[in-house]
Design an enzyme around this catalytic site. Sequence first.
Site, PDB file in Angstrom:
ATOM      1  N   TYR A   1       0.832  -1.201   0.000  1.00  0.00           N
ATOM      2  CA  TYR A   1       0.000   0.000   0.000  1.00  0.00           C
ATOM      3  C   TYR A   1       0.873   1.261   0.000  1.00  0.00           C
ATOM      4  CZ  TYR A   1      -3.583  -3.347   1.569  1.00  0.00           C
ATOM      5  OH  TYR A   1      -4.423  -4.425   1.688  1.00  0.00           O
TER       6      TYR A   1
ATOM      7  N   HIS B   1       0.352 -12.115   1.329  1.00  0.00           N
ATOM      8  CA  HIS B   1      -0.451 -11.234   0.484  1.00  0.00           C
ATOM      9  C   HIS B   1      -0.493 -11.730  -0.964  1.00  0.00           C
ATOM     10  CE1 HIS B   1      -1.473  -6.665  -0.180  1.00  0.00           C
ATOM     11  NE2 HIS B   1      -2.516  -7.458  -0.346  1.00  0.00           N
TER      12      HIS B   1
END
Length: 327
Positions: free
Chosen positions: A58, A144
């Site tokens: 992010y 992830h």
Amino acid sequence: MSVSEPAEVSARLTLPRLGYGAANVGNLFRALSDEESWGILEAAWESGIRYFDTAPHYGLGLSERRLGAFLQTKPRDEYVLSTKVGRLLRPNPDHDGGLDTANDFHVPDDLRREWDFSADGIRRSLDESRERLGIERIDLVYLHDPERHDLDLALAEALPALEQVRAGGEVSAIGVGSMVSDALAASVRSADLDLIMVAGRYTLLEQPAAEDVLPACRETGTGIVAASVFNSGLLASNEPRRDGRYEYGQLPDELWERLLRIAAVCAAHDVPVPAAAIQYPLQSDVVRSVVVGGSRAAQLRQNAEYAARDIPSALWEELAAEGLIPA
């Protein structure tokens, strides 16, 4: 429900029912100042949110840095913190002053993401996240998007490495975060996971995870954190929009018709669509928490209100009777 109402994941971790997913403070879709980001996080905290999720992905680490700076001002025992592993951030030799907009983040692309599912890579990722966050104790770590790199390698190396990290007491819980049901189900059946983060696959609008992921979680005792519950914003308002974005393309006609029917049932019960969207996943016995994003403080306050709103059981009963959610 109370946004901070706890759900026990394991003997070592209790997860609040509502969390904040901090991709937006990593400048997802638009740039935010440090002051704007701080205001968003403060609004989440003031609204009672005590679970915060982030990732190196992010904003090329910006989300972790901003979230960590904020949480350092709060008592450590009052919140749960999760981040993700699998992508390392390394200098980008091709940086020419551009932005990371190819990944939807409005940050300089002076770093690049490098996949690393090895045991050393998992530990380096965790150590580097701690450094960016400025917080030593990370409660929960997810692998992830394993399917975007190599799912077989994830099952063979990355997940056993996470099990070792947990066994060593470095984190309280481990899991996998993905928007692909097959990858999630395979991960649940291949490793001793505490949680999985299901992104967009178990929502009020569509529930493909109900076919394979939820049964696998019931069999193994694995909990679910539901993310992307607004389906790219389609469920974020009471007035459905035909031109709304659906993941990476246009909204299919079938889902548009389904969305209209869901909105009509919600209206008949005087329940805002976003409130139903937030609370729907929690009707499942295996869902422990719902994580919502937000790029404005007002959104966080509103989402917390929606999460706490009383919703009549008759709403869920009618949606099931209409075939809009599983019975």
